[in-house]
Design a protein around this motif. Structure first.
Motif, PDB file in Angstrom:
ATOM      1  N   THR A  34      -5.238  -2.454  -0.739  1.00 13.63           N
ATOM      2  CA  THR A  34      -4.288  -3.305  -0.020  1.00 13.63           C
ATOM      3  C   THR A  34      -4.319  -3.021   1.480  1.00 13.63           C
ATOM      4  O   THR A  34      -4.232  -3.943   2.300  1.00 13.63           O
ATOM      5  N   ALA A  55      -3.522   1.495  -3.326  1.00 14.21           N
ATOM      6  CA  ALA A  55      -3.055   1.644  -1.945  1.00 14.21           C
ATOM      7  C   ALA A  55      -4.182   1.394  -0.956  1.00 14.21           C
ATOM      8  O   ALA A  55      -4.001   0.681   0.043  1.00 14.21           O
ATOM      9  N   GLY A  86       0.816  -1.211   0.000  1.00 14.42           N
ATOM     10  CA  GLY A  86       0.000   0.000   0.000  1.00 14.42           C
ATOM     11  C   GLY A  86       0.846   1.257   0.000  1.00 14.42           C
ATOM     12  O   GLY A  86       0.567   2.220  -0.738  1.00 14.42           O
TER      13      GLY A  86
END
Length: 388
Positions: A168, A165, A82
């Protein structure tokens, strides 16, 4: 939901996040670099850094997993992935994208090995084929979801990077709150993962084959279809159909692997994949036949790896299984590096170089699997009708 079912679901979600990081980052970063004016050579070199990251982290994973445990290592990899998605649009210098890409490869491969080992450890052998099929389906869906996110979100204001991002990091939250059951920690094996090259050569070959043809196909199949007269949009649809087959057909293949000899199933799928690739030139002359063939071929080809994962789960447990998967990661990285290069060279030699390369690779794998029957046999006889 039982503890085992919850654990399996959460681990499969982790596998889907591995697929997403791979499927989204590859086209997204390439398009960003192309728009910035960088050459195809530099874009290809940057893409290779993903595989370099895989090769660097794979030998360390048995020791890391022994020290950190499944959950902690998976959460760390998700947080790192991320952060890396968020970092790409933020860094001002192109050369920094090289170490970032390698780090993303290392984070993604950690998710891959941890989730594969975890799901095999918590699954009963009688259900392993179906469970691994669901796992591979989730992973393939994540890979397919990546380009879909890019298509829907576009690349304006780094939105696709932000979405990657956020997803995740959300997966990390689910992993934290879900509290999945973890297998008891085991000491890391003292031997190098390379010792499993002698014990599981067919599995290593399957990983290299899967990575090499997957990387080559994602890059070159649309180009091959365009050379045969397909439009760019239609050629892209062909790739979508192939990926759809690789997702949908894993569940019936997993069911079959629980009902018959997994070794025999691997051989059947390898032969079908070889034969299917060799008839691509004729099939692509007819739109309907091309769609049907690539749908079945995608399922059969990915099914080789699905079934091989179940075989490995039958044979190995604990630290040994981590060591095997670490070696498979190295094979995957090498396959991803070499496959597109060899396929590209084949296409320069012949207009039908891509299907010839794919067919020959699958045929060689089928021969190798046939010669190493002992290394693929199951340890049980629970499946009805199994022929060993």
């Amino acid at each position: 939901m039982t503890g085992q079912a919850r654990t399996t679901a959460i681990v499969i979600l982790t596998a889907a996040m591995f697929g997403l990081t791979y499927g989204l980052s590859s086209p997204l970063i390439a398009l960003e670099l192309s728009e910035a004016g960088y050459t195809e050579t530099l874009i290809g070199a940057n893409s290779a850094m993903y595989a370099i990251g895989v090769l660097l982290v794979a030998p360390l994973l048995p020791r890391l997993l022994s020290r950190q445990g499944f959950g902690r290592l998976a959460k760390g990899a998700l947080v790192l992935a991320g952060a890396l998605f968020a970092a790409f649009p933020a860094v001002p210098f192109f050369w920094l994208w090289f170490p970032l890409r390698a780090a993303l490869g290392a984070a993604s491969e950690t998710l891959f090995v941890v989730s594969e080992t975890w799901v095999n450890q918590v699954t009963e052998e009688a259900k392993r084929g179906r469970t691994v099929a669901v796992y591979v389906t989730a992973m393939s869906s994540g890979i397919a979801l990546g380009p879909a996110i890019l298509t829907l979100a576009g690349r304006e204001e780094a939105l696709a990077f932000v979405i990657g991002a956020v997803l995740t990091l959300l997966a990390c939250v689910v992993l934290q709150l879900g509290r999945p059951q973890e297998p008891p920690p085991e000491p890391a094996p003292k031997e190098s993962p390379f010792r499993y090259l002698r014990l599981a050569p067919v599995a290593v070959a399957a990983a290299a084959l899967n990575a090499g043809l997957e990387s080559a196909g994602l890059s070159l199949l649309p180009l091959y279809a365009i050379q045969l007269g397909w439009s760019e949009q239609s050629a892209t649809i062909l790739l979508t159909i192939l990926l759809l087959g690789s997702i949908v057909l894993q569940l019936p293949i997993g069911w079959l692997s629980d009902k018959m000899s997994r070794h025999r199933l691997v051989l059947i799928l390898a032969v079908l994949s070889a034969a299917g690739a060799f008839v691509w030139p004729a099939a692509l002359a007819m739109e309907g036949l091309a769609y049907a063939l690539l749908f079945v071929w995608g399922g059969a080809f990915v099914g080789i790896y699905t079934t091989m994962l179940a075989i490995l789960g039958d044979r190995y447990q604990g630290a040994e299984l981590v060591g095997v998967y670490a070696l498979l990661s190295i094979a995957w990285g090498l396959g991803a590096l070499v496959g597109p290069v060899l396929a590209g060279l084949a296409m320069e030699v012949s207009p039908h170089g891509l299907p010839v390369f794919a067919g020959a690779a699958c045929a060689l794998f089928a021969l190798a699997a046939g010669f190493h029957r002992g290394g693929m046999r199951r340890n049980d006889t629970h499946a009805q009708g199994s022929v060993h």
